[in-house]
Design a protein around this motif. Structure first.
Motif, PDB file in Angstrom:
ATOM      1  N   SER A 107      61.117 -30.042 -12.853  1.00  0.00           N
ATOM      2  CA  SER A 107      60.961 -29.261 -14.083  1.00  0.00           C
ATOM      3  C   SER A 107      59.766 -28.319 -13.990  1.00  0.00           C
ATOM      4  O   SER A 107      59.825 -27.176 -14.449  1.00  0.00           O
ATOM      5  CB  SER A 107      60.791 -30.194 -15.286  1.00  0.00           C
ATOM      6  OG  SER A 107      61.974 -30.916 -15.525  1.00  0.00           O
ATOM      7  N   ALA A 108      58.674 -28.808 -13.388  1.00  0.00           N
ATOM      8  CA  ALA A 108      57.491 -27.963 -13.235  1.00  0.00           C
ATOM      9  C   ALA A 108      57.777 -26.777 -12.318  1.00  0.00           C
ATOM     10  O   ALA A 108      57.277 -25.665 -12.539  1.00  0.00           O
ATOM     11  CB  ALA A 108      56.332 -28.789 -12.684  1.00  0.00           C
ATOM     12  N   TYR A 109      58.590 -27.002 -11.293  1.00  0.00           N
ATOM     13  CA  TYR A 109      58.976 -25.922 -10.384  1.00  0.00           C
ATOM     14  C   TYR A 109      59.878 -24.903 -11.086  1.00  0.00           C
ATOM     15  O   TYR A 109      59.712 -23.689 -10.933  1.00  0.00           O
ATOM     16  CB  TYR A 109      59.692 -26.510  -9.169  1.00  0.00           C
ATOM     17  CG  TYR A 109      60.373 -25.486  -8.295  1.00  0.00           C
ATOM     18  CD1 TYR A 109      59.627 -24.627  -7.488  1.00  0.00           C
ATOM     19  CD2 TYR A 109      61.762 -25.369  -8.282  1.00  0.00           C
ATOM     20  CE1 TYR A 109      60.255 -23.679  -6.693  1.00  0.00           C
ATOM     21  CE2 TYR A 109      62.397 -24.432  -7.488  1.00  0.00           C
ATOM     22  CZ  TYR A 109      61.633 -23.583  -6.690  1.00  0.00           C
ATOM     23  OH  TYR A 109      62.257 -22.646  -5.909  1.00  0.00           O
ATOM     24  N   ASP A 306      54.381 -35.735  -1.247  1.00  0.00           N
ATOM     25  CA  ASP A 306      55.243 -36.792  -0.704  1.00  0.00           C
ATOM     26  C   ASP A 306      56.584 -36.825  -1.435  1.00  0.00           C
ATOM     27  O   ASP A 306      57.646 -36.946  -0.815  1.00  0.00           O
ATOM     28  CB  ASP A 306      54.553 -38.154  -0.831  1.00  0.00           C
ATOM     29  CG  ASP A 306      53.407 -38.326   0.159  1.00  0.00           C
ATOM     30  OD1 ASP A 306      53.356 -37.563   1.140  1.00  0.00           O
ATOM     31  OD2 ASP A 306      52.572 -39.221  -0.067  1.00  0.00           O
ATOM     32  N   VAL A 307      56.519 -36.728  -2.753  1.00  0.00           N
ATOM     33  CA  VAL A 307      57.751 -36.764  -3.549  1.00  0.00           C
ATOM     34  C   VAL A 307      58.586 -35.509  -3.297  1.00  0.00           C
ATOM     35  O   VAL A 307      59.814 -35.581  -3.150  1.00  0.00           O
ATOM     36  CB  VAL A 307      57.421 -36.902  -5.050  1.00  0.00           C
ATOM     37  CG1 VAL A 307      58.692 -36.807  -5.889  1.00  0.00           C
ATOM     38  CG2 VAL A 307      56.721 -38.228  -5.316  1.00  0.00           C
ATOM     39  N   MET A 308      57.928 -34.361  -3.235  1.00  0.00           N
ATOM     40  CA  MET A 308      58.646 -33.112  -2.969  1.00  0.00           C
ATOM     41  C   MET A 308      59.337 -33.158  -1.612  1.00  0.00           C
ATOM     42  O   MET A 308      60.479 -32.702  -1.464  1.00  0.00           O
ATOM     43  CB  MET A 308      57.671 -31.936  -3.048  1.00  0.00           C
ATOM     44  CG  MET A 308      57.208 -31.615  -4.467  1.00  0.00           C
ATOM     45  SD  MET A 308      55.708 -30.581  -4.528  1.00  0.00           S
ATOM     46  CE  MET A 308      56.233 -29.145  -3.589  1.00  0.00           C
ATOM     47  N   HIS A 309      58.651 -33.731  -0.625  1.00  0.00           N
ATOM     48  CA  HIS A 309      59.251 -33.852   0.710  1.00  0.00           C
ATOM     49  C   HIS A 309      60.505 -34.724   0.659  1.00  0.00           C
ATOM     50  O   HIS A 309      61.530 -34.401   1.279  1.00  0.00           O
ATOM     51  CB  HIS A 309      58.236 -34.445   1.687  1.00  0.00           C
ATOM     52  CG  HIS A 309      58.800 -34.714   3.054  1.00  0.00           C
ATOM     53  ND1 HIS A 309      59.109 -33.706   3.945  1.00  0.00           N
ATOM     54  CD2 HIS A 309      59.137 -35.889   3.674  1.00  0.00           C
ATOM     55  CE1 HIS A 309      59.606 -34.237   5.054  1.00  0.00           C
ATOM     56  NE2 HIS A 309      59.635 -35.551   4.915  1.00  0.00           N
ATOM     57  N   ASP A 323      53.178 -24.525  -5.386  1.00  0.00           N
ATOM     58  CA  ASP A 323      51.974 -25.307  -5.117  1.00  0.00           C
ATOM     59  C   ASP A 323      51.824 -26.327  -6.237  1.00  0.00           C
ATOM     60  O   ASP A 323      51.541 -25.960  -7.383  1.00  0.00           O
ATOM     61  CB  ASP A 323      50.744 -24.401  -5.078  1.00  0.00           C
ATOM     62  CG  ASP A 323      49.471 -25.163  -4.712  1.00  0.00           C
ATOM     63  OD1 ASP A 323      49.537 -26.402  -4.576  1.00  0.00           O
ATOM     64  OD2 ASP A 323      48.417 -24.512  -4.564  1.00  0.00           O
ATOM     65  N   PRO A 324      52.006 -27.625  -5.951  1.00  0.00           N
ATOM     66  CA  PRO A 324      51.950 -28.625  -7.023  1.00  0.00           C
ATOM     67  C   PRO A 324      50.598 -28.695  -7.721  1.00  0.00           C
ATOM     68  O   PRO A 324      50.514 -29.160  -8.858  1.00  0.00           O
ATOM     69  CB  PRO A 324      52.275 -29.934  -6.295  1.00  0.00           C
ATOM     70  CG  PRO A 324      51.934 -29.681  -4.865  1.00  0.00           C
ATOM     71  CD  PRO A 324      52.258 -28.238  -4.635  1.00  0.00           C
ATOM     72  N   ALA A 325      49.544 -28.220  -7.055  1.00  0.00           N
ATOM     73  CA  ALA A 325      48.217 -28.236  -7.682  1.00  0.00           C
ATOM     74  C   ALA A 325      48.208 -27.427  -8.972  1.00  0.00           C
ATOM     75  O   ALA A 325      47.433 -27.716  -9.893  1.00  0.00           O
ATOM     76  CB  ALA A 325      47.171 -27.698  -6.709  1.00  0.00           C
ATOM     77  N   ASP A 326      49.080 -26.416  -9.053  1.00  0.00           N
ATOM     78  CA  ASP A 326      49.144 -25.582 -10.258  1.00  0.00           C
ATOM     79  C   ASP A 326      49.740 -26.335 -11.443  1.00  0.00           C
ATOM     80  O   ASP A 326      49.584 -25.909 -12.589  1.00  0.00           O
ATOM     81  CB  ASP A 326      49.987 -24.329  -9.993  1.00  0.00           C
ATOM     82  CG  ASP A 326      49.340 -23.406  -8.966  1.00  0.00           C
ATOM     83  OD1 ASP A 326      48.106 -23.473  -8.812  1.00  0.00           O
ATOM     84  OD2 ASP A 326      50.079 -22.645  -8.302  1.00  0.00           O
ATOM     85  N   ALA A 327      50.432 -27.444 -11.165  1.00  0.00           N
ATOM     86  CA  ALA A 327      51.108 -28.188 -12.238  1.00  0.00           C
ATOM     87  C   ALA A 327      50.461 -29.537 -12.502  1.00  0.00           C
ATOM     88  O   ALA A 327      51.021 -30.357 -13.228  1.00  0.00           O
ATOM     89  CB  ALA A 327      52.580 -28.388 -11.878  1.00  0.00           C
TER      90      ALA A 327
END
Length: 336
Positions: A107-109, A306-309, A323-327
């Motif tokens: 959802s964040a993506y 890890d989850v994204m992979h 970039d997950p850091a943004d979320a």
């Protein structure tokens, strides 16, 4: 004015002033003073995906929202379907949501800048269950397994579990999406699916149909991390009301402590939500109240990667340029 008259006038004025002050103070206490803490609470709508033991802390708060008052928030708890939780959060229809890490990252993506993941919650024990003719996880080859939704905790964990057994979801094993946990249990009871993940104990509707335990998920090294859920807050609520988000997490942590202590309040809340007996609810709490369950802490960028992979490897979701850091905001969650 005569001195005596002046003195009398001053005394009367002072008495009148004191009486007025006392009346104002009394009015303030009776009309607003006592209610001030309640009026100062920040309302927040909180979603979670099922009335099950896995969400016992949320059910405890739902049954007694006043327990969050010391933390400055007045939560309204509601069950939101797994399929609509992400879009509902992104649209601001709910302000805070606990769901699987995979679903929230997806959802964040898909909705950049619409939410912040503020904490993670470790999962209670999970088992792999099979219908009466299935004797092992390996027997699921060529069969159908059930999960709630694509990208959900169960979906990601099931794919990882099958991969550890040398099977590919969608190729060696078919996956059916039931929508929610109750529907998945119904599919198993009717033998429409032959395997699924669920925290013990197994509800009677499934056990009466011969559904039984195949394995404990803890036996599978790559599966356990995918079962963690995360708590996400909608933007701009997350940025504009950080004390409220932090207060909600503190209240949730208090509810988690009650859950792990198997407090009667938690048992009663679960029994009420599920429409079951207190004895049945107590057994469910006993089964999930493991020392490692419900650990509330930060969700890091490494966790997210890890989850994204895992999601990308399973061809569930691609995260091109994300970039997950943004979320993620790790500043609000209590330390483990």
């Amino acid at each position: 004015m005569h001195p005596t008259t002046t003195s009398t006038f001053l005394r009367r004025s002072l008495v009148a002033a004191c009486a007025t002050t006392a009346a104002v103070a009394l009015a303030a206490c009776s009309s607003g003073g006592a209610a001030a803490p309640a009026s100062g609470l920040t309302p927040v709508s909180v979603g979670f995906i099922a009335a099950t033991a896995g969400f016992a802390p949320e059910l405890t708060i739902q049954n007694d929202p006043g327990m969050c008052a010391p933390y400055g928030v007045a939560p309204t708890m509601q069950i939101v379907s797994p399929q609509t939780s992400g879009p509902a959060l992104a649209a601001g229809k709910i302000q805070v949501m606990r769901h699987s890490s995979g679903a929230m990252l997806t959802s964040a993506y898909q909705n950049r800048s619409a939410m912040k993941i503020v904490a993670s919650v470790s999962s209670p024990p999970y088992n792999v269950w099979g219908t009466k003719d299935i004797k092992s996880v390996a027997d699921l080859r060529g069969k159908t397994v059930g999960v709630t939704a694509a990208g959900s905790t169960g979906d990601l964990a099931m794919r990882q579990l099958l991969a550890e057994q040398g099977m590919e979801a969608g190729k060696d094993v078919k996956i059916t999406y039931g929508g929610d946990a109750t529907a998945v249990l119904g599919l198993a009871a009717s033998n429409a699916i032959q395997g699924f993940l669920f925290p013990p104990p197994l509800p009677e509707v499934a056990s009466r149909a011969g559904v039984h335990e195949l394995a404990n998920v803890a036996e599978y090294r790559t599966v356990t991390p995918t079962l963690a859920t995360v708590i996400a807050a909608a933007e701009p609520f997350a940025s504009q009301h950080q004390p409220a988000v932090k207060g909600l997490l503190q209240c949730l942590q208090a509810a988690i402590k009650l859950t792990l202590a198997k407090d009667p309040k938690v048992v009663q809340a679960l029994a009420k939500a599920e429409g079951k007996s207190v004895d049945t609810a107590k057994k469910e709490i006993d089964a999930i109240a493991a020392p490692t369950a419900f650990q509330l802490g930060p969700f890091t960028t490494d966790d997210a990667k890890d989850v994204m992979h895992a999601l990308e490897s399973a061809n569930v979701q691609k995260f091109d340029g994300f970039d997950p850091a943004d979320a993620i905001d790790t500043s609000l969650a209590p330390a483990n």
